[in-house]
Design a protein around this motif. Structure first.
Motif, mmCIF file in Angstrom:
data_model
loop_
_atom_site.group_PDB
_atom_site.id
_atom_site.type_symbol
_atom_site.label_atom_id
_atom_site.label_comp_id
_atom_site.label_asym_id
_atom_site.label_seq_id
_atom_site.Cartn_x
_atom_site.Cartn_y
_atom_site.Cartn_z
ATOM 1 N N LEU A 200 0.833 -1.189 0.000
ATOM 2 C CA LEU A 200 0.000 0.000 0.000
ATOM 3 C C LEU A 200 0.873 1.246 0.000
ATOM 4 N N SER A 201 0.318 2.314 -0.516
ATOM 5 C CA SER A 201 0.992 3.604 -0.491
ATOM 6 C C SER A 201 0.282 4.477 0.529
ATOM 7 N N LEU A 202 1.015 4.916 1.557
ATOM 8 C CA LEU A 202 0.459 5.791 2.585
ATOM 9 C C LEU A 202 0.974 7.211 2.375
ATOM 10 N N SER A 203 0.170 8.169 2.760
ATOM 11 C CA SER A 203 0.522 9.566 2.507
ATOM 12 C C SER A 203 1.088 10.254 3.745
ATOM 13 N N TYR A 204 1.806 11.351 3.505
ATOM 14 C CA TYR A 204 2.276 12.235 4.573
ATOM 15 C C TYR A 204 2.409 13.629 3.988
ATOM 16 N N ARG A 205 2.584 14.599 4.857
ATOM 17 C CA ARG A 205 2.744 15.981 4.407
ATOM 18 C C ARG A 205 4.226 16.330 4.298
ATOM 19 N N PRO A 206 4.709 16.668 3.100
ATOM 20 C CA PRO A 206 6.109 17.102 2.961
ATOM 21 C C PRO A 206 6.305 18.433 3.687
ATOM 22 N N PRO A 207 7.550 18.780 4.055
ATOM 23 C CA PRO A 207 8.769 17.996 3.818
ATOM 24 C C PRO A 207 8.949 16.899 4.858
ATOM 25 N N TYR A 208 9.867 15.987 4.566
ATOM 26 C CA TYR A 208 10.153 14.876 5.470
ATOM 27 C C TYR A 208 11.661 14.646 5.483
ATOM 28 N N ALA A 236 1.714 -12.521 19.159
ATOM 29 C CA ALA A 236 1.474 -11.965 20.489
ATOM 30 C C ALA A 236 1.269 -10.452 20.453
ATOM 31 N N VAL A 237 2.033 -9.765 19.601
ATOM 32 C CA VAL A 237 1.966 -8.302 19.530
ATOM 33 C C VAL A 237 1.036 -7.824 18.429
ATOM 34 N N ASP A 238 1.146 -8.429 17.252
ATOM 35 C CA ASP A 238 0.472 -7.915 16.067
ATOM 36 C C ASP A 238 -0.765 -8.705 15.641
ATOM 37 N N GLY A 239 -0.955 -9.881 16.244
ATOM 38 C CA GLY A 239 -2.095 -10.692 15.861
ATOM 39 C C GLY A 239 -1.867 -11.537 14.634
ATOM 40 N N ALA A 240 -0.608 -11.594 14.163
ATOM 41 C CA ALA A 240 -0.281 -12.390 12.981
ATOM 42 C C ALA A 240 1.222 -12.595 12.918
ATOM 43 N N GLU A 241 1.619 -13.639 12.210
ATOM 44 C CA GLU A 241 3.030 -13.867 11.923
ATOM 45 C C GLU A 241 3.322 -13.329 10.522
ATOM 46 N N GLY A 242 4.517 -12.781 10.345
ATOM 47 C CA GLY A 242 4.873 -12.266 9.032
ATOM 48 C C GLY A 242 5.903 -11.170 9.136
ATOM 49 N N SER A 243 5.811 -10.177 8.260
ATOM 50 C CA SER A 243 6.773 -9.077 8.258
ATOM 51 C C SER A 243 6.150 -7.837 7.643
ATOM 52 N N VAL A 244 6.782 -6.708 7.928
ATOM 53 C CA VAL A 244 6.367 -5.443 7.332
ATOM 54 C C VAL A 244 7.626 -4.670 6.956
ATOM 55 N N SER A 245 7.589 -4.008 5.807
ATOM 56 C CA SER A 245 8.716 -3.171 5.393
ATOM 57 C C SER A 245 8.187 -1.838 4.889
ATOM 58 N N VAL A 246 9.023 -0.823 5.052
ATOM 59 C CA VAL A 246 8.639 0.542 4.673
ATOM 60 C C VAL A 246 9.808 1.207 3.970
ATOM 61 N N GLU A 247 9.524 1.914 2.876
ATOM 62 C CA GLU A 247 10.554 2.691 2.195
ATOM 63 C C GLU A 247 9.912 3.898 1.529
ATOM 64 N N PRO A 248 10.649 5.005 1.402
ATOM 65 C CA PRO A 248 10.089 6.200 0.767
ATOM 66 C C PRO A 248 9.736 5.923 -0.688
ATOM 67 N N ALA A 249 8.657 6.533 -1.137
ATOM 68 C CA ALA A 249 8.268 6.464 -2.543
ATOM 69 C C ALA A 249 8.372 7.878 -3.100
ATOM 70 N N VAL A 254 4.756 6.953 1.111
ATOM 71 C CA VAL A 254 5.656 5.890 1.513
ATOM 72 C C VAL A 254 5.054 4.573 1.041
ATOM 73 N N SER A 255 5.913 3.639 0.701
ATOM 74 C CA SER A 255 5.469 2.326 0.254
ATOM 75 C C SER A 255 5.584 1.351 1.417
ATOM 76 N N VAL A 256 4.492 0.690 1.739
ATOM 77 C CA VAL A 256 4.443 -0.264 2.847
ATOM 78 C C VAL A 256 4.067 -1.636 2.301
ATOM 79 N N CYS A 257 4.857 -2.642 2.641
ATOM 80 C CA CYS A 257 4.552 -4.012 2.230
ATOM 81 C C CYS A 257 4.341 -4.858 3.485
ATOM 82 N N VAL A 258 3.174 -5.459 3.594
ATOM 83 C CA VAL A 258 2.833 -6.285 4.755
ATOM 84 C C VAL A 258 2.583 -7.716 4.294
ATOM 85 N N GLU A 259 3.313 -8.639 4.862
ATOM 86 C CA GLU A 259 3.073 -10.059 4.634
ATOM 87 C C GLU A 259 2.642 -10.653 5.962
ATOM 88 N N ALA A 260 1.385 -11.051 6.055
ATOM 89 C CA ALA A 260 0.828 -11.552 7.318
ATOM 90 C C ALA A 260 -0.054 -12.761 7.044
#
Length: 369
Positions: A200-208, A236-249, A254-260
């Motif tokens: 998913l692509s999440l938004s924010y207000r520049p500058p960053y 225990a913490v997130d309710g699922a097993e997997g991973s999440v990664s974030v990098e600027p787009a 920002v680009s967020v990838c969630v594997e759960a």
């Protein structure tokens, strides 16, 4: 903007006429003749003034019976539903709702977690957001579902699960009522991207200031490779097993990838990502308020995109942007509210402690005398 009723309707219309991006996400325009609500930057032809009314939140628009524009897509606006006022109770409530507090619980339980009465919480939401807590929760679910429909290959059943709806039936009924069509009709095939996980692509207000953010995350031991942050998810913490990664787009995204292994965890994971990367920050408001302090003014001007790295696990007892660890700043920092933590961060990165600041001001006073 602290109260829903404080919107200057004429000023909002002028911003819409010029499609001023500075106001994107700060308010929404509801078109009486079409029943649609839009972002200020919507490319569609601007309606006549008498046909428009402006509200402070997407939830207020939907509660009033308006549906999200399919052209400007309000779910992609920066800072969707983020709180920029001074009510810590509303700020904490929004954070809990974003993490799914009302997906299975009720408003009474939410109020109890915040230490306030249910009626008082409803009154605060009406005052500041123009909508009830349950309306805010539903709008968040609907807008997340729209983002998943547009940006992923998930089936409609998976979208319903991943956006916090309790059932596919409820998901379908909600979209049919809002858009007069089934959710599958909103999918644009050309926008389906990425295989493996949910991206998913999440938004924010520049500058960053990404360099400062990644440096802070690295310093505290987070997994950072170049400009990519990642974290393992646990049941225990997130309710699922997997991973999440974030990098600027691209700028503002920002680009967020969630594997759960359980998509029910998705809303909570995205809420934590927003907190860790401080995606709801409003640089204009922070800069304006902190610059009133002469010691902070040059520091803020030098680093306007500075963000607060947040914790993945947060008890929500205080709003992160108002926390203060340096007790020597307590008295002075009262004037920085609700951005006390940002003021302290600017001083810390400049190598200035509260004691140093006091000494510097005494020396300035002596020289002036």
């Amino acid at each position: 903007m602290e109260n829903a009723g404080e919107l200057d309707q004429e000023a909002c219309y002028r911003a819409v006429l010029t499609r001023d991006a500075r106001f994107d996400g700060r308010f929404f325009g509801c078109v009486k003749t079409t029943g649609i609500y839009c972002r200020p930057v919507c490319p569609a032809r601007t309606p006549k003034r008498e046909n428009m009314v402006f509200v402070v939140s997407a939830a207020a628009a939907e509660e009033a019976g308006f549906r999200a524009c399919l052209r400007c897509r309000p779910e992609t606006a920066p800072d969707m539903g983020a709180w920029r006022g001074t009510s810590n109770t509303v700020s904490r409530a929004l954070a809990l709702i974003e993490a799914g507090a009302l997906d299975e619980g009720d408003v009474d339980g939410l109020a109890g977690r915040l230490g306030v009465g249910e009626r008082h919480l409803r009154r605060l939401f009406r005052q500041h957001l123009g909508a009830a807590p349950v309306s805010v929760a539903q709008t968040r679910r609907v807008l997340l579902a729209k983002a998943l429909i547009h940006q992923t290959d998930l089936s409609m059943a998976q979208v319903a699960l991943g956006s916090g709806f309790g059932s596919v039936r409820r998901f379908n009924e909600t979209f049919q009522a809002l858009y007069d069509r089934p959710p599958s009709a909103l999918r644009r095939r050309g926008e389906r991207v990425h295989e493996g996980g949910v991206r998913l692509s999440l938004s924010y207000r520049p500058p960053y200031d990404w360099d400062a953010m990644f440096a802070a995350l690295t310093a505290r031991g987070d997994a950072v490779e170049g400009r990519r942050w990642s974290r393992a998810l646990t049941r225990a913490v997130d309710g699922a097993e997997g991973s999440v990664s974030v990098e600027p787009a691209e700028t503002g995204r920002v680009s967020v990838c969630v594997e759960a292994d359980d998509l029910k965890a998705l809303p909570g994971v995205l809420a934590r990502v927003r907190r860790v990367f401080d995606l709801s920050a409003d640089p204009d408001a922070i800069g304006r308020d902190l610059s009133a302090d002469p010691a902070l003014k040059p520091l803020v001007a030098a680093r306007p995109g500075l963000r607060l790295p947040g914790d993945w696990i947060d008890d929500g007892a205080e709003v992160p942007n108002d926390r203060l660890d340096d007790e020597t700043l307590t008295v002075r920092a009262e004037a920085w509210r609700p951005w006390r933590a940002y003021g302290a961060l600017h001083l810390a990165l400049a190598g200035i402690s509260g004691a140093d600041l006091e000494t510097m001001e005494k020396d300035d006073a002596k020289r002036a005398a």
